[in-house]
Design a protein around this motif. Structure first.
Motif, PDB file in Angstrom:
ATOM      1  N   ASP A  54     -17.828  99.077 -13.521  1.00  0.00           N
ATOM      2  CA  ASP A  54     -18.024  97.789 -14.177  1.00  0.00           C
ATOM      3  C   ASP A  54     -18.815  96.882 -13.237  1.00  0.00           C
ATOM      4  O   ASP A  54     -18.631  96.914 -12.021  1.00  0.00           O
ATOM      5  N   LYS A  56     -20.661  92.854 -12.698  1.00  0.00           N
ATOM      6  CA  LYS A  56     -20.787  91.459 -13.111  1.00  0.00           C
ATOM      7  C   LYS A  56     -22.216  91.010 -12.808  1.00  0.00           C
ATOM      8  O   LYS A  56     -22.741  91.256 -11.730  1.00  0.00           O
ATOM      9  N   HIS A  72     -22.342  84.285 -16.725  1.00  0.00           N
ATOM     10  CA  HIS A  72     -21.779  85.320 -15.866  1.00  0.00           C
ATOM     11  C   HIS A  72     -21.235  86.380 -16.816  1.00  0.00           C
ATOM     12  O   HIS A  72     -20.292  86.117 -17.559  1.00  0.00           O
ATOM     13  N   ASP A  74     -19.777  90.199 -17.687  1.00  0.00           N
ATOM     14  CA  ASP A  74     -19.120  91.421 -17.241  1.00  0.00           C
ATOM     15  C   ASP A  74     -19.616  92.583 -18.096  1.00  0.00           C
ATOM     16  O   ASP A  74     -19.422  92.590 -19.310  1.00  0.00           O
ATOM     17  N   VAL A  76     -19.053  96.308 -18.836  1.00  0.00           N
ATOM     18  CA  VAL A  76     -18.004  97.314 -18.661  1.00  0.00           C
ATOM     19  C   VAL A  76     -18.571  98.691 -18.978  1.00  0.00           C
ATOM     20  O   VAL A  76     -19.100  98.922 -20.066  1.00  0.00           O
ATOM     21  N   ARG A  97     -27.003  90.837  -9.635  1.00  0.00           N
ATOM     22  CA  ARG A  97     -25.607  91.274  -9.533  1.00  0.00           C
ATOM     23  C   ARG A  97     -24.796  90.206  -8.810  1.00  0.00           C
ATOM     24  O   ARG A  97     -25.247  89.632  -7.822  1.00  0.00           O
ATOM     25  N   LYS A 100     -17.640  90.556  -8.120  1.00  0.00           N
ATOM     26  CA  LYS A 100     -16.491  90.206  -8.968  1.00  0.00           C
ATOM     27  C   LYS A 100     -15.413  89.515  -8.149  1.00  0.00           C
ATOM     28  O   LYS A 100     -14.655  88.712  -8.659  1.00  0.00           O
ATOM     29  N   ASP A 104     -15.449  93.018  -3.490  1.00  0.00           N
ATOM     30  CA  ASP A 104     -16.276  93.915  -4.307  1.00  0.00           C
ATOM     31  C   ASP A 104     -17.375  94.523  -3.427  1.00  0.00           C
ATOM     32  O   ASP A 104     -18.105  93.805  -2.747  1.00  0.00           O
TER      33      ASP A 104
END
Length: 118
Positions: A54, A56, A72, A74, A76, A97, A100, A104
């Protein structure tokens, strides 16, 4: 006639978990004709998909005068692609990128983007 532009989000974190810039060399900038121009372009969409992890993303849109929105997102890996309709005046799209959390470390999972001009 619909137009499509495919791309990859660069490896490396561009932003910390708090949204602050780490380095702009990890950001991709897309130039796009303004959407919703009568007789020229219809709606425009930006989509993302990831695999293996995943991810962000921080996505910002410039209307020719100012950055009009920052999201922002996410992405998945187990889900389908995520699509965002662009504002009518979108001319530049900045994608990077974002961590998170402070811990991370997955900054290289594959992330693809699709710009659709309808």
């Amino acid at each position: 006639m619909a137009q499509f532009q495919l791309g990859d989000v660069p490896h490396g974190f561009a932003y910390n978990a708090d949204g602050s810039l780490i380095h702009y060399k990890h950001v991709i900038l897309l130039a796009a004709p303004a959407a919703n121009q009568s007789g020229v372009w219809g709606d425009s969409w930006l989509s993302f998909g990831s695999d293996w992890a995943d991810v962000k993303l921080r996505v910002a849109v410039h209307d020719g005068s100012a950055w009009v929105w920052v999201k922002h997102i996410d992405v998945v890996a187990a889900n389908g692609r995520i699509a965002q309709q662009l504002p009518a005046s979108a001319q530049k799209i900045s994608i990077g990128r974002e961590k998170k959390s402070a811990s991370d470390f997955v900054d290289n999972a594959p992330v693809g983007c699709l710009l659709e001009l309808l």
